[in-house]
Enzyme design. Sequence first.
Site, PDB file in Angstrom:
ATOM      1  CD  GLU A 175      -2.908   1.114   2.363  1.00  0.00           C
ATOM      2  OE1 GLU A 175      -2.825   0.210   3.219  1.00  0.00           O
ATOM      3  OE2 GLU A 175      -3.756   2.020   2.391  1.00  0.00           O
ATOM      4  CE  LYS A 178      -5.843  -0.716   5.846  1.00  0.00           C
ATOM      5  NZ  LYS A 178      -4.875   0.135   5.154  1.00  0.00           N
ATOM      6  CG  ASP A 216       1.604 -16.667  11.481  1.00  0.00           C
ATOM      7  OD1 ASP A 216       0.813 -15.962  10.821  1.00  0.00           O
ATOM      8  OD2 ASP A 216       1.350 -17.819  11.844  1.00  0.00           O
ATOM      9  CG  HIS A 267      -3.692   7.362   0.646  1.00  0.00           C
ATOM     10  ND1 HIS A 267      -2.836   6.353   1.011  1.00  0.00           N
ATOM     11  CD2 HIS A 267      -4.632   6.781  -0.137  1.00  0.00           C
ATOM     12  CE1 HIS A 267      -3.241   5.218   0.487  1.00  0.00           C
ATOM     13  NE2 HIS A 267      -4.330   5.453  -0.227  1.00  0.00           N
TER      14      HIS A 267
HETATM   15  P1  HMG Z   1       4.256  15.404   3.487  1.00  0.00           P
HETATM   16  O1  HMG Z   1       4.307  16.303   4.671  1.00  0.00           O
HETATM   17  O2  HMG Z   1       3.580  15.867   2.254  1.00  0.00           O
HETATM   18  O3  HMG Z   1       5.708  14.907   3.145  1.00  0.00           O
HETATM   19  O4  HMG Z   1       3.598  14.047   3.975  1.00  0.00           O
HETATM   20  P2  HMG Z   1       6.996  15.747   2.758  1.00  0.00           P
HETATM   21  O5  HMG Z   1       7.170  15.598   1.287  1.00  0.00           O
HETATM   22  O6  HMG Z   1       6.940  17.109   3.352  1.00  0.00           O
HETATM   23  O7  HMG Z   1       8.128  14.916   3.520  1.00  0.00           O
HETATM   24  C1  HMG Z   1       8.198  14.841   4.949  1.00  0.00           C
HETATM   25  C2  HMG Z   1       8.701  13.475   5.345  1.00  0.00           C
HETATM   26  O8  HMG Z   1       7.694  12.497   5.090  1.00  0.00           O
HETATM   27  C3  HMG Z   1       9.913  12.992   4.583  1.00  0.00           C
HETATM   28  O9  HMG Z   1      11.096  13.497   5.145  1.00  0.00           O
HETATM   29  C4  HMG Z   1       9.800  11.509   4.749  1.00  0.00           C
HETATM   30  O10 HMG Z   1      10.202  11.127   6.056  1.00  0.00           O
HETATM   31  C5  HMG Z   1       8.304  11.303   4.595  1.00  0.00           C
HETATM   32  P3  HMG Z   1      12.459  13.479   4.235  1.00  0.00           P
HETATM   33  O11 HMG Z   1      12.712  12.096   3.771  1.00  0.00           O
HETATM   34  O12 HMG Z   1      12.182  14.424   3.062  1.00  0.00           O
HETATM   35  O13 HMG Z   1      13.505  14.008   5.160  1.00  0.00           O
HETATM   36  N1  HMG Z   1       8.009  11.160   3.165  1.00  0.00           N
HETATM   37  C6  HMG Z   1       8.408  10.123   2.395  1.00  0.00           C
HETATM   38  N2  HMG Z   1       9.139   9.050   2.657  1.00  0.00           N
HETATM   39  C7  HMG Z   1       9.368   8.188   1.623  1.00  0.00           C
HETATM   40  N3  HMG Z   1       8.914   8.394   0.384  1.00  0.00           N
HETATM   41  C8  HMG Z   1       8.159   9.460   0.077  1.00  0.00           C
HETATM   42  C9  HMG Z   1       7.890  10.379   1.102  1.00  0.00           C
HETATM   43  N4  HMG Z   1       7.201  11.533   1.140  1.00  0.00           N
HETATM   44  C10 HMG Z   1       7.275  11.979   2.407  1.00  0.00           C
HETATM   45  N5  HMG Z   1       7.719   9.625  -1.150  1.00  0.00           N
HETATM   46  C11 HMG Z   1       2.719  11.858   3.874  1.00  0.00           C
HETATM   47  C12 HMG Z   1       3.180  13.061   3.070  1.00  0.00           C
HETATM   48  C13 HMG Z   1       2.101  10.849   2.950  1.00  0.00           C
HETATM   49  C14 HMG Z   1       3.924  11.230   4.576  1.00  0.00           C
HETATM   50  C15 HMG Z   1       1.698  12.345   4.944  1.00  0.00           C
HETATM   51  O14 HMG Z   1       0.649  13.012   4.312  1.00  0.00           O
HETATM   52  C16 HMG Z   1       1.141  11.235   5.789  1.00  0.00           C
HETATM   53  O15 HMG Z   1       1.770  10.748   6.716  1.00  0.00           O
HETATM   54  N6  HMG Z   1      -0.081  10.837   5.506  1.00  0.00           N
HETATM   55  C17 HMG Z   1      -0.731   9.675   6.172  1.00  0.00           C
HETATM   56  C18 HMG Z   1      -0.698   8.540   5.214  1.00  0.00           C
HETATM   57  C19 HMG Z   1      -1.214   7.269   5.783  1.00  0.00           C
HETATM   58  O16 HMG Z   1      -1.567   7.127   6.923  1.00  0.00           O
HETATM   59  N7  HMG Z   1      -1.239   6.283   4.946  1.00  0.00           N
HETATM   60  C20 HMG Z   1      -1.717   4.958   5.279  1.00  0.00           C
HETATM   61  C21 HMG Z   1      -2.715   4.525   4.268  1.00  0.00           C
HETATM   62  S1  HMG Z   1      -4.269   5.227   4.643  1.00  0.00           S
HETATM   63  C22 HMG Z   1      -4.926   3.980   5.631  1.00  0.00           C
HETATM   64  O17 HMG Z   1      -4.966   2.876   5.222  1.00  0.00           O
HETATM   65  C23 HMG Z   1      -5.207   4.122   7.071  1.00  0.00           C
HETATM   66  C24 HMG Z   1      -6.266   5.061   7.588  1.00  0.00           C
HETATM   67  O18 HMG Z   1      -7.567   4.758   7.143  1.00  0.00           O
HETATM   68  C25 HMG Z   1      -6.171   4.810   9.072  1.00  0.00           C
HETATM   69  C26 HMG Z   1      -7.047   5.684   9.889  1.00  0.00           C
HETATM   70  O19 HMG Z   1      -8.138   6.040   9.429  1.00  0.00           O
HETATM   71  O20 HMG Z   1      -6.641   5.947  11.050  1.00  0.00           O
HETATM   72  C27 HMG Z   1      -5.932   6.443   7.246  1.00  0.00           C
END
Ligand code: HMG
Length: 440
Positions: free
Chosen positions: A85, A280, A296, A393
């Site tokens: 994901e 989740k 596992d 996301h």
């Molecule tokens: P951002 O602030 O736009 O990121 O966040 P940024 O470009 O400013 O970068 C900041 C840092 O984020 C980076 O630091 C990395 O650590 C990380 P740096 O490396 O530049 O020093 N980062 C990345 N790391 C690797 N590859 C990348 C990357 N981009 C940023 N391409 C971000 C963007 C997506 C991280 C933020 O918006 C976030 O944390 N969102 C949450 C996403 C999430 O939870 N995803 C899970 C899937 S959704 C789900 O299934 C669960 C849910 O339903 C659960 C719930 O409801 O509680 C949401």
Amino acid sequence: MSKSISGFSKLSKVKKIDWIVDTYFSNAENAKAVLKQYWNDNEKLQQLHDEFIENTITNYYLPLGVAPNFLINDKLYTIPMAIEESSVVAAASKAAKFWLNRGGFKTKVISTTKIGQVHFIYKGDFEKLKQFFNEVKPKLIHDTNTITKNMKKRGGGILDIELRDKTNNIKNYYQLHVSFETLDAMGANFINSCLEQFAETFKNEALDFQLFSDEEKQIDIIMSILSNYVPDCLVRAEVSCNVEDLSENNSVNGEAFANKFVQAVKIAEVEPYRAVTHNKGVMNGIDAVVLATGNDFRAVEAGVHAYASRNGKYSSLTHAKVENGIFTFWIEIPLALGTVGGLTGLHPLVKLSLEMLHKPSAKELMQIVAVAGLAQNFAALSSLTTTGIQEGHMKMHLMNILNQFEATDIEKQTLIEHFKNNTVTHSAVTEAINELRIKN
Ligand code: HMG
């Protein structure tokens, strides 16, 4: 139309593939080519994968990503994550970076006891059964000596055996409820071997127990198996900081952020519809590390969700509070993990992942995995209570959508640039790529 087959398991891999592609695919050659694409040229490695499971026809790849900057009990880790994901690894990385400058994660293993049970039917007087159990208990332990010898040398083994009366639930139903310490092994094979030996000794000794009537002597063993419910194999991970330190570059008000965040957690504590999604998100982090380290994940999932329901209602695995200006966010979670045995010494990527984690003990791995879950939840809730989840996301998901359209490298570059300032949605990407293709 599908057809059944007898003796499939005895066919060679090539013959199995032939049967599958001829039976299910209109273009058998194409299906075969797809399967073949994922074979490893290294024959030894391929054979290893073939032999992990049964009826292997190819390999199913998942990406292995890494999330750096995790400060756990003052030690730095880069955490390997196997997951399909998008945005999970980025979210974990972002949370790790955020807490790096705020003291990092503090963790503690609370307990490491695992459970196994022999389920049996006994038709007779419970007092006599208790007497029999007390008499036979030393022999139960003794008869497992060959199985437990090495584990005992390392400091683990059988902790206790209890006789449990379950006749209120099912007529004549009793258990041997056994607790184990399995140290760095997940312990499934060890526990199950001990249980099967207990069952045999218990059943056989009953035949000679003088106080039993003929009917009472006939103890019927239903099954002997470990439990994946491990509420006493528990680890805690926590982050905390002054509320005002939650603000990054003064972009958000720390107090407002903390209050909203705590509310979001409280909602997950009381509302099962939200709790399931909340958890989740926690499991996004947990499963990815559990998989990368060869553990596992089905066992972990089952145990964790049972624990989340332990008070009779499904609830949040994480908790948060603000007290005296300090924000604290924590998780307590049952995790039965191993760093020896199973896939840990077999799968080259598992070995590599464990080495990346400084070759942890099972206790250390429990702490790392709990941290991954907490970090993931922190990132998701931070997004949910501020920008909303879709912004970050979808930013990460953009590449998947572009790949669906088989975008070229140049198209990808152009559209990634375009979506730096535009919201990513599936329809917006469709529109942008169509426009780009018309222009060129
Ligand atoms: P951002 O602030 O736009 O990121 O966040 P940024 O470009 O400013 O970068 C900041 C840092 O984020 C980076 O630091 C990395 O650590 C990380 P740096 O490396 O530049 O020093 N980062 C990345 N790391 C690797 N590859 C990348 C990357 N981009 C940023 N391409 C971000 C963007 C997506 C991280 C933020 O918006 C976030 O944390 N969102 C949450 C996403 C999430 O939870 N995803 C899970 C899937 S959704 C789900 O299934 C669960 C849910 O339903 C659960 C719930 O409801 O509680 C949401």
